[in-house]
Design a protein around this motif. Sequence first.
Motif, PDB file in Angstrom:
ATOM      1  N   HIS A  85      19.662  25.555 -23.317  1.00  0.00           N
ATOM      2  CA  HIS A  85      19.216  26.734 -23.657  1.00  0.00           C
ATOM      3  C   HIS A  85      20.030  27.316 -24.979  1.00  0.00           C
ATOM      4  N   LEU A  86      21.118  26.970 -25.117  1.00  0.00           N
ATOM      5  CA  LEU A  86      21.954  27.481 -26.235  1.00  0.00           C
ATOM      6  C   LEU A  86      21.392  26.723 -27.356  1.00  0.00           C
ATOM      7  N   LEU A  87      21.318  25.390 -27.357  1.00  0.00           N
ATOM      8  CA  LEU A  87      21.020  24.768 -28.721  1.00  0.00           C
ATOM      9  C   LEU A  87      19.598  24.996 -29.029  1.00  0.00           C
ATOM     10  N   GLY A  88      18.626  25.409 -28.290  1.00  0.00           N
ATOM     11  CA  GLY A  88      17.360  25.727 -28.793  1.00  0.00           C
ATOM     12  C   GLY A  88      17.505  27.075 -29.485  1.00  0.00           C
ATOM     13  N   ASN A  89      18.256  28.021 -28.967  1.00  0.00           N
ATOM     14  CA  ASN A  89      18.284  29.380 -29.874  1.00  0.00           C
ATOM     15  C   ASN A  89      19.214  29.219 -30.888  1.00  0.00           C
ATOM     16  N   LEU A  90      20.156  28.331 -31.167  1.00  0.00           N
ATOM     17  CA  LEU A  90      21.064  28.112 -32.207  1.00  0.00           C
ATOM     18  C   LEU A  90      20.114  27.234 -33.302  1.00  0.00           C
ATOM     19  N   VAL A  91      19.351  26.227 -32.929  1.00  0.00           N
ATOM     20  CA  VAL A  91      18.612  25.580 -33.994  1.00  0.00           C
ATOM     21  C   VAL A  91      17.536  26.454 -34.847  1.00  0.00           C
ATOM     22  N   PHE A  92      16.695  27.455 -33.990  1.00  0.00           N
ATOM     23  CA  PHE A  92      16.028  28.414 -34.591  1.00  0.00           C
ATOM     24  C   PHE A  92      16.710  29.593 -35.024  1.00  0.00           C
ATOM     25  N   LEU A  93      17.778  30.022 -34.813  1.00  0.00           N
ATOM     26  CA  LEU A  93      18.422  30.907 -35.386  1.00  0.00           C
ATOM     27  C   LEU A  93      18.704  30.436 -36.737  1.00  0.00           C
ATOM     28  N   LEU A  94      19.306  29.137 -37.040  1.00  0.00           N
ATOM     29  CA  LEU A  94      19.609  28.766 -38.595  1.00  0.00           C
ATOM     30  C   LEU A  94      18.407  28.352 -39.090  1.00  0.00           C
ATOM     31  N   ILE A  95      17.207  28.066 -38.661  1.00  0.00           N
ATOM     32  CA  ILE A  95      16.005  27.753 -39.457  1.00  0.00           C
ATOM     33  C   ILE A  95      15.489  28.942 -40.040  1.00  0.00           C
ATOM     34  N   PHE A  96      15.487  30.012 -39.144  1.00  0.00           N
ATOM     35  CA  PHE A  96      14.995  31.403 -39.719  1.00  0.00           C
ATOM     36  C   PHE A  96      15.816  32.349 -40.153  1.00  0.00           C
ATOM     37  N   GLY A  97      16.990  32.054 -39.642  1.00  0.00           N
ATOM     38  CA  GLY A  97      18.377  33.066 -39.861  1.00  0.00           C
ATOM     39  C   GLY A  97      18.783  33.199 -41.247  1.00  0.00           C
ATOM     40  N   LEU A  98      18.993  31.839 -41.661  1.00  0.00           N
ATOM     41  CA  LEU A  98      19.410  31.646 -43.008  1.00  0.00           C
ATOM     42  C   LEU A  98      18.685  32.152 -44.258  1.00  0.00           C
ATOM     43  N   PRO A  99      17.457  31.776 -44.062  1.00  0.00           N
ATOM     44  CA  PRO A  99      16.631  32.220 -45.110  1.00  0.00           C
ATOM     45  C   PRO A  99      16.220  33.711 -45.191  1.00  0.00           C
ATOM     46  N   ALA A 100      16.199  34.185 -43.765  1.00  0.00           N
ATOM     47  CA  ALA A 100      15.960  35.804 -43.673  1.00  0.00           C
ATOM     48  C   ALA A 100      17.383  36.519 -44.049  1.00  0.00           C
ATOM     49  N   GLU A 101      18.516  35.807 -43.892  1.00  0.00           N
ATOM     50  CA  GLU A 101      19.693  36.587 -44.409  1.00  0.00           C
ATOM     51  C   GLU A 101      19.618  36.576 -46.052  1.00  0.00           C
ATOM     52  N   ARG A 102      19.026  35.653 -46.619  1.00  0.00           N
ATOM     53  CA  ARG A 102      19.251  35.460 -47.921  1.00  0.00           C
ATOM     54  C   ARG A 102      18.277  36.390 -48.472  1.00  0.00           C
ATOM     55  N   LEU A 103      17.183  36.804 -47.943  1.00  0.00           N
ATOM     56  CA  LEU A 103      16.426  37.739 -48.465  1.00  0.00           C
ATOM     57  C   LEU A 103      16.688  39.300 -47.921  1.00  0.00           C
ATOM     58  N   MET A 104      17.156  39.614 -46.771  1.00  0.00           N
ATOM     59  CA  MET A 104      17.285  40.752 -46.348  1.00  0.00           C
ATOM     60  C   MET A 104      18.632  41.389 -46.353  1.00  0.00           C
ATOM     61  N   GLY A 105      19.720  40.532 -46.536  1.00  0.00           N
ATOM     62  CA  GLY A 105      21.235  40.647 -46.682  1.00  0.00           C
ATOM     63  C   GLY A 105      21.736  40.638 -44.869  1.00  0.00           C
ATOM     64  N   ALA A 106      23.047  40.494 -45.125  1.00  0.00           N
ATOM     65  CA  ALA A 106      23.750  40.050 -43.811  1.00  0.00           C
ATOM     66  C   ALA A 106      23.813  41.210 -42.957  1.00  0.00           C
ATOM     67  N   TRP A 107      23.864  42.580 -43.234  1.00  0.00           N
ATOM     68  CA  TRP A 107      23.909  43.636 -42.269  1.00  0.00           C
ATOM     69  C   TRP A 107      22.802  44.140 -42.116  1.00  0.00           C
ATOM     70  N   ARG A 108      21.526  44.088 -42.694  1.00  0.00           N
ATOM     71  CA  ARG A 108      20.219  44.114 -42.258  1.00  0.00           C
ATOM     72  C   ARG A 108      19.871  43.054 -41.286  1.00  0.00           C
ATOM     73  N   LEU A 109      20.538  42.131 -41.344  1.00  0.00           N
ATOM     74  CA  LEU A 109      20.056  40.794 -40.371  1.00  0.00           C
ATOM     75  C   LEU A 109      20.802  41.226 -39.091  1.00  0.00           C
ATOM     76  N   LEU A 110      22.096  41.572 -39.262  1.00  0.00           N
ATOM     77  CA  LEU A 110      22.757  41.764 -37.909  1.00  0.00           C
ATOM     78  C   LEU A 110      22.198  42.912 -37.016  1.00  0.00           C
ATOM     79  N   VAL A 111      21.656  43.969 -37.929  1.00  0.00           N
ATOM     80  CA  VAL A 111      20.882  45.065 -37.089  1.00  0.00           C
ATOM     81  C   VAL A 111      19.679  44.495 -36.520  1.00  0.00           C
ATOM     82  N   LEU A 112      18.930  43.766 -37.353  1.00  0.00           N
ATOM     83  CA  LEU A 112      17.640  43.122 -36.624  1.00  0.00           C
ATOM     84  C   LEU A 112      18.011  42.383 -35.352  1.00  0.00           C
ATOM     85  N   PHE A 113      19.051  41.648 -35.531  1.00  0.00           N
ATOM     86  CA  PHE A 113      19.415  40.661 -34.252  1.00  0.00           C
ATOM     87  C   PHE A 113      20.057  41.333 -33.166  1.00  0.00           C
ATOM     88  N   ILE A 114      20.764  42.339 -33.235  1.00  0.00           N
ATOM     89  CA  ILE A 114      21.408  42.963 -32.243  1.00  0.00           C
ATOM     90  C   ILE A 114      20.462  44.023 -31.602  1.00  0.00           C
TER      91      ILE A 114
END
Length: 232
Positions: A85-114
């Motif tokens: 359960h954990l690894l499945g979420n971590l893998v896709f968090l990295l795949i989509f989260g890293l490019p999303a953070e580069r585009l929208m910024g760290a704080w906006r990504l944190l708001v989106l996640f939380i």
Amino acid sequence: MFVSIPNRRARSPFRWAVPMLCALLWLAFLWASTRSANEHYTLLLDWGALYGGPVGTDGTLVNWLDAGPWLRLVTALFLHADWAHLLGNLVFLLIFGLPAERLMGAWRLLVLFIVGGALANLSAVLAIGAPDRLIIGASGAVSALIGAYLALFPRARLGVVVPLGLFLEFVRAPASLLIGVWAVLQVIFAYIGPAFGAVAWTAHVAGFLFGVVFALVSRHAIGQRLRRLKGY
């Protein structure tokens, strides 16, 4: 006539939000796994999103006047049933989260996640309607990231590392294909996990829809940020 010339020396900002979230997910799981079976389950009951607790078995919403149930919608994001359960979420968090953070910024990504994850858990809590049904995991938050990225770049191709025999091959796969793999894995986790690891599809759908809306509302601000980073 004067035109803006992009600054080719501009560097991409350091991405810290996604690595921090991954570290918190790992640490929370490791901390919970050190408990005994009874203590571990009690921990999940205390900090997971639970229908019977915040809503009440009689169907009333009176307990939502307290801050605790709202907080548990967030803390549930950092609890997972098992390693798969954990690894499945971590893998896709990295795949989509890293490019999303580069585009929208760290704080906006944190708001989106939380916020996206909390609203996804809330939708699952209200939709399930069965007392003492535990809802845990970052799947709703990851779904929000996926929905936001797909709304911003529907034809994007993301780089992934694929094991081919004894070697690891870096390939670029369509984002839509990776989303399909994500959905299939969620079905698998529903059958290989424990009883409380069942997939809360309402949370996935709600998180995905929130991500799409979040991206559309923030698209102009994200565009301005990208132009500023490129030196325009």
